[in-house]
Design a protein around this motif. Structure first.
Motif, PDB file in Angstrom:
ATOM      1  N   PRO A  30       0.828  -1.213   0.000  1.00 12.11           N
ATOM      2  CA  PRO A  30       0.000   0.000   0.000  1.00 12.11           C
ATOM      3  C   PRO A  30       0.866   1.268   0.000  1.00 12.11           C
ATOM      4  CG  PRO A  30       0.194  -0.837   2.225  1.00 12.11           C
ATOM      5  CD  PRO A  30       1.012  -1.761   1.345  1.00 12.11           C
ATOM      6  N   ALA A  31       0.337   2.291  -0.658  1.00  9.92           N
ATOM      7  CA  ALA A  31       1.016   3.580  -0.710  1.00  9.92           C
ATOM      8  C   ALA A  31      -0.021   4.681  -0.578  1.00  9.92           C
ATOM      9  CB  ALA A  31       1.771   3.729  -2.032  1.00  9.92           C
ATOM     10  N   PHE A  32       0.451   5.879  -0.283  1.00 10.44           N
ATOM     11  CA  PHE A  32      -0.428   7.036  -0.273  1.00 10.44           C
ATOM     12  C   PHE A  32      -0.724   7.386  -1.729  1.00 10.44           C
ATOM     13  CE2 PHE A  32       2.294   7.802   3.578  1.00 10.44           C
ATOM     14  CZ  PHE A  32       1.312   7.501   4.512  1.00 10.44           C
ATOM     15  N   PRO A  33      -1.977   7.281  -2.181  1.00  9.60           N
ATOM     16  CA  PRO A  33      -2.240   7.435  -3.614  1.00  9.60           C
ATOM     17  C   PRO A  33      -2.190   8.882  -4.095  1.00  9.60           C
ATOM     18  CG  PRO A  33      -4.271   7.039  -2.427  1.00  9.60           C
ATOM     19  CD  PRO A  33      -3.171   6.922  -1.415  1.00  9.60           C
ATOM     20  N   GLY A  87      -8.013  13.028   2.124  1.00  7.10           N
ATOM     21  CA  GLY A  87      -7.106  13.785   2.973  1.00  7.10           C
ATOM     22  C   GLY A  87      -5.852  14.154   2.186  1.00  7.10           C
ATOM     23  N   GLU A  88      -5.399  15.389   2.325  1.00  5.81           N
ATOM     24  CA  GLU A  88      -4.249  15.880   1.566  1.00  5.81           C
ATOM     25  C   GLU A  88      -2.963  15.506   2.300  1.00  5.81           C
ATOM     26  OE1 GLU A  88      -1.668  17.000  -0.767  1.00  5.81           O
ATOM     27  OE2 GLU A  88      -3.696  17.432  -1.469  1.00  5.81           O
ATOM     28  N   LEU A  89      -2.110  14.707   1.641  1.00  7.96           N
ATOM     29  CA  LEU A  89      -0.885  14.210   2.263  1.00  7.96           C
ATOM     30  C   LEU A  89       0.374  14.822   1.666  1.00  7.96           C
ATOM     31  CD1 LEU A  89      -1.947  10.507   2.729  1.00  7.96           C
ATOM     32  CD2 LEU A  89      -1.724  12.262   4.489  1.00  7.96           C
ATOM     33  N   GLY A  90       0.223  15.927   0.972  1.00  7.24           N
ATOM     34  CA  GLY A  90       1.370  16.701   0.516  1.00  7.24           C
ATOM     35  C   GLY A  90       2.424  15.887  -0.195  1.00  7.24           C
ATOM     36  N   ARG A  91       3.679  16.041   0.233  1.00  8.88           N
ATOM     37  CA  ARG A  91       4.809  15.401  -0.455  1.00  8.88           C
ATOM     38  C   ARG A  91       4.855  13.892  -0.256  1.00  8.88           C
ATOM     39  NH1 ARG A  91       7.078  18.005   3.937  1.00  8.88           N
ATOM     40  NH2 ARG A  91       8.192  16.670   5.441  1.00  8.88           N
ATOM     41  N   TRP A  92       4.014  13.338   0.622  1.00  9.12           N
ATOM     42  CA  TRP A  92       4.009  11.887   0.814  1.00  9.12           C
ATOM     43  C   TRP A  92       3.182  11.156  -0.254  1.00  9.12           C
ATOM     44  CZ3 TRP A  92       3.017  11.323   6.827  1.00  9.12           C
ATOM     45  CH2 TRP A  92       4.126  11.843   7.514  1.00  9.12           C
ATOM     46  N   ALA A  93       2.392  11.876  -1.018  1.00  9.35           N
ATOM     47  CA  ALA A  93       1.546  11.241  -2.026  1.00  9.35           C
ATOM     48  C   ALA A  93       2.401  10.444  -3.009  1.00  9.35           C
ATOM     49  CB  ALA A  93       0.727  12.287  -2.770  1.00  9.35           C
ATOM     50  N   GLY A  94       1.974   9.211  -3.268  1.00  8.94           N
ATOM     51  CA  GLY A  94       2.687   8.343  -4.186  1.00  8.94           C
ATOM     52  C   GLY A  94       3.751   7.485  -3.538  1.00  8.94           C
ATOM     53  N   THR A  96       5.097   4.871  -0.263  1.00 14.04           N
ATOM     54  CA  THR A  96       4.587   3.935   0.732  1.00 14.04           C
ATOM     55  C   THR A  96       4.892   4.457   2.127  1.00 14.04           C
ATOM     56  OG1 THR A  96       6.615   2.616   0.916  1.00 14.04           O
ATOM     57  CG2 THR A  96       5.043   2.002  -0.828  1.00 14.04           C
ATOM     58  N   LEU A  97       4.089   4.019   3.095  1.00 11.16           N
ATOM     59  CA  LEU A  97       4.328   4.414   4.480  1.00 11.16           C
ATOM     60  C   LEU A  97       5.693   3.932   4.944  1.00 11.16           C
ATOM     61  CD1 LEU A  97       3.392   5.696   7.119  1.00 11.16           C
ATOM     62  CD2 LEU A  97       2.203   3.559   7.666  1.00 11.16           C
ATOM     63  N   ASP A  98       6.104   2.729   4.529  1.00  9.99           N
ATOM     64  CA  ASP A  98       7.414   2.211   4.923  1.00  9.99           C
ATOM     65  C   ASP A  98       8.537   3.112   4.419  1.00  9.99           C
ATOM     66  OD1 ASP A  98       6.285   0.093   6.250  1.00  9.99           O
ATOM     67  OD2 ASP A  98       6.642  -1.360   4.635  1.00  9.99           O
ATOM     68  N   ASP A  99       8.434   3.579   3.176  1.00  7.70           N
ATOM     69  CA  ASP A  99       9.455   4.469   2.627  1.00  7.70           C
ATOM     70  C   ASP A  99       9.517   5.789   3.400  1.00  7.70           C
ATOM     71  OD1 ASP A  99      10.209   2.677   0.682  1.00  7.70           O
ATOM     72  OD2 ASP A  99       9.005   3.600  -0.908  1.00  7.70           O
ATOM     73  N   VAL A 100       8.349   6.344   3.651  1.00  7.90           N
ATOM     74  CA  VAL A 100       8.303   7.617   4.369  1.00  7.90           C
ATOM     75  C   VAL A 100       8.840   7.448   5.783  1.00  7.90           C
ATOM     76  CG1 VAL A 100       6.795   9.426   5.259  1.00  7.90           C
ATOM     77  CG2 VAL A 100       6.386   8.498   2.978  1.00  7.90           C
ATOM     78  N   PRO A 152     -11.187   5.972   2.059  1.00  2.26           N
ATOM     79  CA  PRO A 152     -11.154   5.426   3.416  1.00  2.26           C
ATOM     80  C   PRO A 152     -10.872   6.481   4.486  1.00  2.26           C
ATOM     81  CG  PRO A 152     -10.064   3.914   1.929  1.00  2.26           C
ATOM     82  CD  PRO A 152     -10.390   5.151   1.126  1.00  2.26           C
ATOM     83  N   MET A 153      -9.938   7.403   4.230  1.00  5.00           N
ATOM     84  CA  MET A 153      -9.634   8.436   5.225  1.00  5.00           C
ATOM     85  C   MET A 153     -10.868   9.288   5.526  1.00  5.00           C
ATOM     86  SD  MET A 153      -5.802   9.918   4.425  1.00  5.00           S
ATOM     87  CE  MET A 153      -5.852  11.012   5.853  1.00  5.00           C
ATOM     88  N   VAL A 154     -11.594   9.623   4.479  1.00  6.23           N
ATOM     89  CA  VAL A 154     -12.784  10.465   4.655  1.00  6.23           C
ATOM     90  C   VAL A 154     -13.864   9.706   5.427  1.00  6.23           C
ATOM     91  CG1 VAL A 154     -14.643  11.661   3.427  1.00  6.23           C
ATOM     92  CG2 VAL A 154     -12.282  11.834   2.611  1.00  6.23           C
ATOM     93  N   ILE A 155     -14.050   8.439   5.109  1.00 10.76           N
ATOM     94  CA  ILE A 155     -15.066   7.644   5.813  1.00 10.76           C
ATOM     95  C   ILE A 155     -14.696   7.494   7.281  1.00 10.76           C
ATOM     96  CG2 ILE A 155     -16.166   5.374   5.959  1.00 10.76           C
ATOM     97  CD1 ILE A 155     -15.838   5.203   2.885  1.00 10.76           C
ATOM     98  N   ARG A 156     -13.432   7.236   7.564  1.00  9.78           N
ATOM     99  CA  ARG A 156     -13.002   7.138   8.959  1.00  9.78           C
ATOM    100  C   ARG A 156     -13.280   8.441   9.710  1.00  9.78           C
ATOM    101  NH1 ARG A 156      -7.097   5.276   7.539  1.00  9.78           N
ATOM    102  NH2 ARG A 156      -6.612   5.591   9.740  1.00  9.78           N
ATOM    103  N   ALA A 157     -12.974   9.563   9.056  1.00  9.72           N
ATOM    104  CA  ALA A 157     -13.209  10.864   9.688  1.00  9.72           C
ATOM    105  C   ALA A 157     -14.700  11.113   9.902  1.00  9.72           C
ATOM    106  CB  ALA A 157     -12.596  11.977   8.839  1.00  9.72           C
ATOM    107  N   LEU A 158     -15.531  10.723   8.961  1.00  6.66           N
ATOM    108  CA  LEU A 158     -16.977  10.894   9.120  1.00  6.66           C
ATOM    109  C   LEU A 158     -17.510  10.044  10.273  1.00  6.66           C
ATOM    110  CD1 LEU A 158     -18.020  10.992   5.363  1.00  6.66           C
ATOM    111  CD2 LEU A 158     -18.326  12.857   7.026  1.00  6.66           C
ATOM    112  N   VAL A 159     -16.991   8.832  10.418  1.00  2.00           N
ATOM    113  CA  VAL A 159     -17.411   7.984  11.541  1.00  2.00           C
ATOM    114  C   VAL A 159     -17.009   8.621  12.866  1.00  2.00           C
ATOM    115  CG1 VAL A 159     -17.028   5.758  12.693  1.00  2.00           C
ATOM    116  CG2 VAL A 159     -17.436   5.837  10.220  1.00  2.00           C
TER     117      VAL A 159
END
Length: 200
Positions: A30-33, A87-94, A96-100, A152-159
């Motif tokens: 998985p990566a930040f799309p 959700g806006e993830l700036g320079r992390w977009a594209g 993976t969490l492991d890389d970041v 998913p981020m938006v749905i989590r925030a709405l919940v």
């Protein structure tokens, strides 16, 4: 029929069906799309579910390509709603969490523990919760069924907003692709009916 209390009166409640978009190459990584299309399997999976959703009075989707493609594949004709953007993830977009995490461990730790932190240059969790909370409050209290295809981020925030949970609860909600989360209510009073359940 469901009902909700509203300032001492009883009114018909809304049904809000939140659909998590189908998979993309990044979400499978998985990566930040970034703003990318569905992958072939995700498009096929969404197309196979066309007709699985109930009739709605209002259909909306986030502006990202993966949301509009999911909605279309499901047989929906949505209005694009900027309030449902990811959700806006700036320079992390594209990336993976492991890389970041390998490059910026302190930044990732801050992002995961401080709701006000936005080390990537995008939205903080507080910003996301405020934005989605405003969107939820704007849902008309008319006893309607609303379908929203989003992230998913938006749905989590709405919940989190719907059940008045703490920001830390955001990280404890798992929303898989092509699932539905159902809220009932309106007028600032929502009930969580289902989380990340299959569309069919």
């Amino acid at each position: 029929m469901d009902w909700v209390l509203k300032k001492g009166a009883i009114s018909v409640s809304n049904r809000l069906i939140l659909i998590s978009h189908a998979p993309t190459a990044a979400t499978r990584s998985p990566a930040f799309p970034r703003d990318e299309p569905l992958d072939a399997h995700g498009l096929a999976d969404a197309t196979a579910l066309a007709g699985a959703l109930p009739r709605a009075d209002d259909v909306r989707c986030g502006p990202a390509l993966r949301c509009t493609q999911t909605a279309t594949a499901l047989g929906l004709t949505p209005a694009v709603d900027e309030g449902l953007r990811d959700g806006e993830l700036g320079r992390w977009a594209g990336r993976t969490l492991d890389d970041v995490a390998a490059d910026e461990p302190n930044a990732v730790a801050a992002w995961l523990t401080d709701p006000a932190a936005a080390p990537h240059g995008g939205e903080s969790l507080h910003d996301l919760l405020d934005r989605t909370g405003g969107w939820l409050r704007a849902v008309p209290d008319k006893g309607r069924t609303v379908i929203a295809v989003t992230h998913p981020m938006v749905i989590r925030a709405l919940v989190v907003n719907a059940i008045a949970a703490t920001p830390a609860s955001f990280w404890r909600i798992d929303i898989a692709p092509l699932t539905k989360t159902v809220l009932r209510g309106g007028a600032g009073r929502w009930t969580l009916r289902a989380t990340a359940s299959p569309l069919r």
